[in-house]
Design an enzyme around this catalytic site. Structure first.
Site, PDB file in Angstrom:
ATOM      1  N   ALA A  11       0.871  -1.052  -0.043  1.00  0.00           N
ATOM      2  CA  ALA A  11       0.007  -0.104  -0.004  1.00  0.00           C
ATOM      3  C   ALA A  11       0.886   1.168   0.122  1.00  0.00           C
ATOM      4  CB  ALA A  11      -0.964  -0.059   1.291  1.00  0.00           C
ATOM      5  N   MET A  13       2.478   2.986   2.182  1.00  0.00           N
ATOM      6  CA  MET A  13       3.696   3.142   2.866  1.00  0.00           C
ATOM      7  C   MET A  13       4.573   2.006   2.387  1.00  0.00           C
ATOM      8  SD  MET A  13       3.537   5.566   5.332  1.00  0.00           S
ATOM      9  CE  MET A  13       4.864   5.056   6.552  1.00  0.00           C
ATOM     10  N   GLY A  14       4.410   1.025   2.080  1.00  0.00           N
ATOM     11  CA  GLY A  14       5.380  -0.114   1.669  1.00  0.00           C
ATOM     12  C   GLY A  14       5.755   0.302   0.398  1.00  0.00           C
ATOM     13  N   ARG A  33      -0.098  -9.225  -0.978  1.00  0.00           N
ATOM     14  CA  ARG A  33      -0.968 -10.400  -0.898  1.00  0.00           C
ATOM     15  C   ARG A  33      -1.540 -10.319  -2.061  1.00  0.00           C
ATOM     16  NH1 ARG A  33      -5.622  -9.886   3.223  1.00  0.00           N
ATOM     17  NH2 ARG A  33      -6.154  -7.758   2.334  1.00  0.00           N
ATOM     18  N   ASN A 102       2.537   0.159  12.416  1.00  0.00           N
ATOM     19  CA  ASN A 102       2.330   0.885  13.706  1.00  0.00           C
ATOM     20  C   ASN A 102       1.835  -0.169  14.542  1.00  0.00           C
ATOM     21  OD1 ASN A 102       2.961   3.342  13.887  1.00  0.00           O
ATOM     22  ND2 ASN A 102       1.033   4.200  12.751  1.00  0.00           N
ATOM     23  N   SER A 128       8.190   7.212  11.212  1.00  0.00           N
ATOM     24  CA  SER A 128       7.346   8.188  11.215  1.00  0.00           C
ATOM     25  C   SER A 128       7.550   9.228   9.949  1.00  0.00           C
ATOM     26  CB  SER A 128       7.587   8.973  12.330  1.00  0.00           C
ATOM     27  OG  SER A 128       6.935  10.278  12.466  1.00  0.00           O
ATOM     28  N   LYS A 183       7.911   4.967  19.059  1.00  0.00           N
ATOM     29  CA  LYS A 183       7.275   5.787  18.165  1.00  0.00           C
ATOM     30  C   LYS A 183       5.763   5.886  18.832  1.00  0.00           C
ATOM     31  CE  LYS A 183       5.520   6.418  14.116  1.00  0.00           C
ATOM     32  NZ  LYS A 183       4.142   5.880  13.903  1.00  0.00           N
ATOM     33  N   HIS A 186       6.114   9.026  20.571  1.00  0.00           N
ATOM     34  CA  HIS A 186       6.204  10.108  19.649  1.00  0.00           C
ATOM     35  C   HIS A 186       4.968  10.468  19.054  1.00  0.00           C
ATOM     36  CE1 HIS A 186       5.821  11.277  15.107  1.00  0.00           C
ATOM     37  NE2 HIS A 186       7.158  11.816  15.330  1.00  0.00           N
ATOM     38  N   ASN A 187       4.115   9.641  18.939  1.00  0.00           N
ATOM     39  CA  ASN A 187       2.570   9.984  18.570  1.00  0.00           C
ATOM     40  C   ASN A 187       2.085  10.792  19.637  1.00  0.00           C
ATOM     41  OD1 ASN A 187       3.555   8.538  16.319  1.00  0.00           O
ATOM     42  ND2 ASN A 187       1.699   7.614  15.860  1.00  0.00           N
ATOM     43  N   GLU A 190       3.032  14.208  19.667  1.00  0.00           N
ATOM     44  CA  GLU A 190       2.450  14.716  18.649  1.00  0.00           C
ATOM     45  C   GLU A 190       0.937  15.229  18.980  1.00  0.00           C
ATOM     46  OE1 GLU A 190       2.562  12.311  14.892  1.00  0.00           O
ATOM     47  OE2 GLU A 190       0.767  12.765  14.650  1.00  0.00           O
ATOM     48  N   TYR A 191       0.276  14.498  19.547  1.00  0.00           N
ATOM     49  CA  TYR A 191      -1.091  14.720  19.995  1.00  0.00           C
ATOM     50  C   TYR A 191      -1.000  16.040  20.832  1.00  0.00           C
ATOM     51  CZ  TYR A 191      -3.459  10.425  18.488  1.00  0.00           C
ATOM     52  OH  TYR A 191      -4.394   9.455  17.920  1.00  0.00           O
TER      53      TYR A 191
HETATM   54  P1  NBP Z   1      -2.525  -0.253   5.323  1.00  0.00           P
HETATM   55  O1  NBP Z   1      -2.549   0.059   6.819  1.00  0.00           O
HETATM   56  O2  NBP Z   1      -3.739   0.246   4.822  1.00  0.00           O
HETATM   57  O3  NBP Z   1      -2.703  -1.619   4.879  1.00  0.00           O
HETATM   58  C1  NBP Z   1      -2.767  -2.508   3.522  1.00  0.00           C
HETATM   59  C2  NBP Z   1      -1.763  -3.192   3.375  1.00  0.00           C
HETATM   60  O4  NBP Z   1      -2.012  -4.448   4.145  1.00  0.00           O
HETATM   61  C3  NBP Z   1      -1.926  -3.983   1.906  1.00  0.00           C
HETATM   62  O5  NBP Z   1      -0.791  -4.189   1.246  1.00  0.00           O
HETATM   63  C4  NBP Z   1      -2.766  -5.218   2.031  1.00  0.00           C
HETATM   64  O6  NBP Z   1      -2.734  -6.191   1.063  1.00  0.00           O
HETATM   65  C5  NBP Z   1      -2.175  -5.567   3.183  1.00  0.00           C
HETATM   66  N1  NBP Z   1      -2.886  -6.564   4.153  1.00  0.00           N
HETATM   67  C6  NBP Z   1      -4.009  -6.653   4.714  1.00  0.00           C
HETATM   68 BR1  NBP Z   1      -4.987  -4.911   4.850  1.00  0.00          BR
HETATM   69  N2  NBP Z   1      -4.489  -7.672   5.312  1.00  0.00           N
HETATM   70  C7  NBP Z   1      -3.416  -8.504   5.073  1.00  0.00           C
HETATM   71  C8  NBP Z   1      -3.229 -10.033   5.308  1.00  0.00           C
HETATM   72  N3  NBP Z   1      -3.983 -10.780   6.048  1.00  0.00           N
HETATM   73  N4  NBP Z   1      -2.095 -10.556   4.602  1.00  0.00           N
HETATM   74  C9  NBP Z   1      -1.318  -9.999   3.930  1.00  0.00           C
HETATM   75  N5  NBP Z   1      -1.501  -8.630   3.665  1.00  0.00           N
HETATM   76  C10 NBP Z   1      -2.467  -7.987   4.231  1.00  0.00           C
HETATM   77  O7  NBP Z   1      -1.204   0.334   4.505  1.00  0.00           O
HETATM   78  P2  NBP Z   1      -0.329   1.565   4.682  1.00  0.00           P
HETATM   79  O8  NBP Z   1      -1.292   2.948   5.104  1.00  0.00           O
HETATM   80  O9  NBP Z   1       0.454   1.592   3.541  1.00  0.00           O
HETATM   81  O10 NBP Z   1       0.441   1.441   6.161  1.00  0.00           O
HETATM   82  C11 NBP Z   1       1.220   0.012   6.526  1.00  0.00           C
HETATM   83  C12 NBP Z   1       1.788   0.353   7.851  1.00  0.00           C
HETATM   84  O11 NBP Z   1       2.457   1.151   8.248  1.00  0.00           O
HETATM   85  C13 NBP Z   1       0.514  -0.079   8.924  1.00  0.00           C
HETATM   86  O12 NBP Z   1       0.832  -0.674   9.881  1.00  0.00           O
HETATM   87  C14 NBP Z   1       0.516   1.610   9.306  1.00  0.00           C
HETATM   88  O13 NBP Z   1      -0.044   1.792  10.627  1.00  0.00           O
HETATM   89  C15 NBP Z   1       1.847   2.319   9.229  1.00  0.00           C
HETATM   90  N6  NBP Z   1       2.063   3.584   8.996  1.00  0.00           N
HETATM   91  C16 NBP Z   1       1.002   4.186   8.268  1.00  0.00           C
HETATM   92  C17 NBP Z   1       1.446   5.562   8.213  1.00  0.00           C
HETATM   93  C18 NBP Z   1       0.547   6.409   7.008  1.00  0.00           C
HETATM   94  O14 NBP Z   1       0.859   7.686   7.013  1.00  0.00           O
HETATM   95  N7  NBP Z   1      -0.036   5.928   6.437  1.00  0.00           N
HETATM   96  C19 NBP Z   1       2.664   6.214   8.831  1.00  0.00           C
HETATM   97  C20 NBP Z   1       3.537   5.453   9.629  1.00  0.00           C
HETATM   98  C21 NBP Z   1       3.099   4.078   9.629  1.00  0.00           C
HETATM   99  P3  NBP Z   1      -3.817  -6.007   0.032  1.00  0.00           P
HETATM  100  O15 NBP Z   1      -3.264  -5.165  -1.096  1.00  0.00           O
HETATM  101  O16 NBP Z   1      -3.725  -7.421  -0.711  1.00  0.00           O
HETATM  102  O17 NBP Z   1      -5.121  -5.641   0.435  1.00  0.00           O
END
Ligand code: NBP
Length: 477
Positions: A11, A13-14, A33, A102, A128, A183, A186-187, A190-191
């Site tokens: 998604a 982040m990755g 996945r 997270n 972060s 982390k 940190h959050n 941030e709040y």
């Molecule tokens: P999401 O938190 O929205 O997760 C989506 C990803 O998780 C997709 O790749 C999805 O695969 C996969 N996934 C799920 Br949902 N269930 C799964 C399962 N059972 N098996 C395998 N894969 C699975 O993505 P994100 O917003 O990129 O955040 C990723 C992580 O980074 C989270 O833990 C988030 O808390 C953390 N984070 C986010 C931010 C931010 O600003 N967004 C900042 C810092 C940390 P799929 O594509 O096949 O559905």
């Protein structure tokens, strides 16, 4: 060829993290996945570096050089466990799983212990900086076994944000869940920062009578001083923004109900367990929940308030300077409380966390990045056993200089009926720490009266109980 690092979970982040590794010259295996995301990433961004797209978990693992380094960037909670369950059987002793999601630090401790049994190094890494940080350089807080950092550290240092002095915003924070814990705090901080900024805005608007555009200018000025930070900078941007549809200030067309994802709440929950007073962070979390109780707020709008007596234009400028002092002093208190929580966890979990290093890696990439963090680092570098940030001479002097204004601002807020839970909680914390005597002595007396809970005396060792129902003589407990 084989990949030096792999990222599963593509998604936002990755995929941004994978691109960051690739842009820094690493060959990156990528997997998701649902394979569509993997192909989309390579199609759109393949030219940015060397990617190896893997459709299956097996292909993904085989694409990695050994010992393997596999970054998991999926939704925190169940999905992280599902991914670990899928990959762990395919890995060999010495391989490494890095969870960049997270995660709650307790989950990270559990996962680390389980994987250690299989000889797999599990690194819970707080990341972060949002999606923009993941792509261009986040602040990274990795925990896990120290030896993991030998090979992982240099790679993270390459992709991380750099502070103004060029230092990478990453360090091995400590064992097992230490990275995710830091982390989380940190959050929480941030709040608190956001709440304090919100209170400053509200005071400038409702007490001083400034418009959002004028307040944006005030924040811009503050951003050139000791409050220089990302959050102050974006606050000015948000306040200056005008809604295209209505021509009104953007901040006036947004529903005033703040949401949260939970890391602030965790910070407070854990602080309660550790017995650490993080009142500023707690008020920030509660302020968000209060804002969301629309029906309760509707039912309360007719409650009595004070007669409003707004400041004159001549008084407003001086008041704005006072608000800056109040904001700065309250901010010192929030960070004091947050670092106390990390310090308490360090003792509770036997984590060897360098608090100065923590401040140092928050200087770039993350949401709370600020010039101020350099000062915190300097305070801990000068005295690693600093009992509290307020014990640092420079911070103590700054608060001493700010306190009259800080108090005046809270008085003005109270008189005008503007809620400032963050400012007020911070000041109460400061005054409580300063106090020669606290009413806790009375609390102990009450507890002894109704529950025979005993008390200690100021003049003798031991525990005592007064026979409240009898002749009120004192017995040693
Ligand atoms: P999401 O938190 O929205 O997760 C989506 C990803 O998780 C997709 O790749 C999805 O695969 C996969 N996934 C799920 Br949902 N269930 C799964 C399962 N059972 N098996 C395998 N894969 C699975 O993505 P994100 O917003 O990129 O955040 C990723 C992580 O980074 C989270 O833990 C988030 O808390 C953390 N984070 C986010 C931010 C931010 O600003 N967004 C900042 C810092 C940390 P799929 O594509 O096949 O559905």
């Amino acid at each position: 060829t084989s990949a030096q690092i792999g990222v599963t979970g593509l998604a936002v982040m990755g995929s941004n993290l994978a691109r960051n590794f690739a842009r820094n010259g690493y060959t990156v295996a990528v997997h998701n996945r649902s394979a569509a995301k993997t192909h989309a990433l390579v199609e759109e961004h393949g030219h940015e570096g060397d990617f190896i797209a893997a459709e299956t978990a097996k292909d993904f693992v085989q694409a990695l050089e050994r010992p393997r380094r596999l970054v998991v960037m999926v939704k925190a909670g169940g999905p992280t466990d599902a991914v670990i369950e899928e990959f762990a059987p395919l890995l060999e002793p010495g391989d490494m799983i890095i969870d960049g999601g997270n995660a709650h630090f307790a989950d990270t401790r559990r996962r680390e212990a389980a994987l250690r049994e299989q000889g797999i190094l599990f690194v819970g890494a707080g990341i972060s900086g949002g999606e923009e940080g993941a792509l261009n350089g986040p602040s990274i807080m990795p925990g896990g076994p120290a030896e993991s950092y030998d090979s992982l550290g240099p790679m993270l240092e390459k992709i991380s944000a750099k502070a103004a002095d060029g230092a990478p915003c990453v360090t091995h924070v400590g064992p097992d869940g230490a990275g995710h814990f830091v982390k989380m705090v940190h959050n929480g901080i941030e709040y608190a920062d956001m709440q304090l900024i919100g209170e400053a805005y509200q005071l400038l608007r409702d007490v001083a009578g400034y418009s959002p555009a004028q307040i944006a200018e005030i924040f811009r000025t503050w951003n050139t001083g000791r409050l220089d930070s990302y959050l102050i900078e974006i606050t000015a941007e948000v306040l200056a923004h005008v809604d295209a549809a209505t021509g009104k200030p953007f901040v006036d067309v947004v529903v005033d109900q703040a949401e949260q994802k939970g890391t602030g709440r965790w910070t407070v929950q854990i602080a309660l367990d550790l017995g650490v007073p993080v009142s500023g962070i707690a008020e920030a979390v509660f302020a968000r929940s209060l804002s969301g109780h629309a029906a309760l707020r509707d039912a309360s709008r007719s409650l009595a308030g004070p007669k409003a007596a707004p400041l004159s234009a001549a008084e407003a400028g001086a008041f704005a300077d006072r608000v800056e002092q109040a904001l700065y002093a309250s901010k010192i208190v929030s960070y004091t409380q947050g670092f106390h929580e990390i310090d308490a966890a360090r003792a509770e979990y036997d984590w060897d966390i360098d608090l100065g290093k923590v401040a140092s890696i928050w200087r770039g990439g993350c949401i709370i990045r600020a010039a101020f963090l350099d000062r915190i680092r300097a305070a801990y570098d000068a005295r690693p056993d600093l009992p509290s940030l307020l014990s640092d001479e420079t911070f103590a002097q700054e608060i001493a200089a700010a306190q009259d204004d800080w108090r005046e601002v809270i008085v003005a807020a109270t008189r005008q009926g503007v809620p400032t839970p963050g400012f007020a909680a911070a000041l109460a914390y400061y005054d409580a720490l300063r106090a020669e005597r606290l009413p806790a002595a009375l609390t102990q007396g009450q507890r002894d009266f109704f529950g025979a809970h005993t008390y200690r005396r100021v003049d003798r060792e031991g525990s005592f109980h007064t026979l409240w129902g009898g002749d009120r003589s004192e017995v040693e407990a």
